[in-house]
Design a protein around this motif. Sequence first.
Motif, short mmCIF file in Angstrom:
data_model
loop_
_atom_site.label_atom_id
_atom_site.label_comp_id
_atom_site.label_asym_id
_atom_site.label_seq_id
_atom_site.Cartn_x
_atom_site.Cartn_y
_atom_site.Cartn_z
N CYS A 62 73.69 -11.78 -88.80
CA CYS A 62 72.79 -11.31 -87.75
C CYS A 62 73.32 -10.05 -87.08
O CYS A 62 74.53 -9.85 -86.95
CB CYS A 62 72.55 -12.40 -86.71
SG CYS A 62 74.06 -13.16 -86.05
N PHE A 63 72.37 -9.21 -86.66
CA PHE A 63 72.66 -7.93 -86.01
C PHE A 63 71.68 -7.76 -84.85
O PHE A 63 70.47 -7.87 -85.04
CB PHE A 63 72.51 -6.77 -86.99
CG PHE A 63 73.37 -6.90 -88.22
CD1 PHE A 63 74.61 -6.30 -88.28
CD2 PHE A 63 72.93 -7.64 -89.31
CE1 PHE A 63 75.41 -6.43 -89.41
CE2 PHE A 63 73.72 -7.78 -90.44
CZ PHE A 63 74.96 -7.18 -90.49
N PHE A 64 72.20 -7.49 -83.66
CA PHE A 64 71.39 -7.31 -82.47
C PHE A 64 71.70 -5.95 -81.85
O PHE A 64 72.88 -5.62 -81.68
CB PHE A 64 71.70 -8.38 -81.42
CG PHE A 64 71.63 -9.80 -81.93
CD1 PHE A 64 70.50 -10.57 -81.73
CD2 PHE A 64 72.72 -10.37 -82.59
CE1 PHE A 64 70.44 -11.88 -82.18
CE2 PHE A 64 72.67 -11.67 -83.05
CZ PHE A 64 71.52 -12.43 -82.84
N GLY A 65 70.68 -5.18 -81.51
CA GLY A 65 70.99 -3.90 -80.90
C GLY A 65 69.79 -3.08 -80.52
O GLY A 65 68.64 -3.54 -80.57
N SER A 66 70.07 -1.84 -80.14
CA SER A 66 69.04 -0.86 -79.85
C SER A 66 68.47 -0.34 -81.17
O SER A 66 69.02 -0.59 -82.25
CB SER A 66 69.63 0.31 -79.05
OG SER A 66 70.40 -0.15 -77.96
N THR A 67 67.39 0.40 -81.09
CA THR A 67 66.73 0.90 -82.29
C THR A 67 67.66 1.73 -83.17
O THR A 67 67.70 1.56 -84.40
CB THR A 67 65.51 1.76 -81.90
OG1 THR A 67 64.63 0.95 -81.11
CG2 THR A 67 64.77 2.24 -83.14
N TYR A 68 68.44 2.61 -82.56
CA TYR A 68 69.32 3.49 -83.33
C TYR A 68 70.34 2.68 -84.13
O TYR A 68 70.55 2.92 -85.33
CB TYR A 68 70.05 4.46 -82.39
CG TYR A 68 71.05 5.34 -83.08
CD1 TYR A 68 70.64 6.52 -83.71
CD2 TYR A 68 72.40 5.01 -83.12
CE1 TYR A 68 71.56 7.33 -84.37
CE2 TYR A 68 73.33 5.81 -83.77
CZ TYR A 68 72.90 6.97 -84.40
OH TYR A 68 73.81 7.77 -85.06
N GLU A 69 70.98 1.71 -83.47
CA GLU A 69 72.03 0.95 -84.14
C GLU A 69 71.46 0.06 -85.25
O GLU A 69 72.08 -0.11 -86.31
CB GLU A 69 72.80 0.09 -83.13
CG GLU A 69 73.67 0.88 -82.18
CD GLU A 69 72.91 1.43 -80.99
OE1 GLU A 69 73.32 2.48 -80.47
OE2 GLU A 69 71.91 0.81 -80.58
N ILE A 70 70.29 -0.51 -85.02
CA ILE A 70 69.69 -1.35 -86.06
C ILE A 70 69.32 -0.49 -87.27
O ILE A 70 69.48 -0.93 -88.43
CB ILE A 70 68.46 -2.08 -85.51
CG1 ILE A 70 68.90 -3.11 -84.45
CG2 ILE A 70 67.69 -2.77 -86.63
CD1 ILE A 70 69.85 -4.18 -84.95
#
Length: 282
Positions: free
Chosen positions: A262-270
């Motif tokens: 799983c990965f959670f973040g802002s648009t840029y990081e995703i």
Amino acid sequence: MTEIIEAIKRSAKRIKEAINEEDLGYCESSNCSGEQQLKLDVRSDLIIEEELRKVASIKEIASEEKEHSEHINKDGRYLVGYDPLDGSSLVDVNLSVGSIFGIYEGSFSGPNLVASAYVVYGPRVELVIATIKAERFKLVGDEFLFMEELALKEKGKLNAPGGTQKEWYPHHKSLVESLFKEGYRLRYSGGMVPDLHQILVKGGGLFSYPGTNDKPNGKLRKIFEVFPFAFVYEKAGGAAIDDIGRRLLDLPCEDIHETTPCFFGSTYEINKVKEFYDVPKS
């Protein structure tokens, strides 16, 4: 739903007192994952179960500390999955820990999650509730007072990479190194709740718990940890995906203890995750 949130608030206040006053040692028992339980894990689990059992609208509950879910009201509407004390191994060194709650309707799966909440037990107790938006509260006296609506920026500054580094796949290591080369700051305590909370409050970044050589399906459980935080992040304007770019909240769940990268973040990081994991950007 209001009754469930009130039960979560009562649980949080009781767990806060338990953290302050009760034995922090280990039990002789282990949880369903084979991990030795802290006495505080067991106590927190009992507290939450006691409070949720008071709510007639809850049909079924499932705890990370128990192997099976439990039906409590045959006429209930909602199912609640919870991690009673995430990061409990940090309590003895006085770092922040938390409780996580996912509220489901119909069955335990990503598409059926209708609300989520988590509590941070730190220098002060804070509660985040996600329904149509993500809202932050702090405990003052006996009341949770509204602080703010949480909103992630397009791009953040924090990087919280989980998992054992020697077991990372090369492309994940490259992702983490790329973010650090861009000036991202490492913020990783070993507690999912405080680390994800920090990214939310500070406006953005990336929390990752990937599949690894030793745990290809990741470590974090969908029902108790992944789905609830994915819901919070989406309501705060961010995103949450797995290692092949699927929206976490679109994932089914065959077993209540099923895990996923799983990965959670802002648009840029995703989008950076999708780049290094070679999956299409939306």
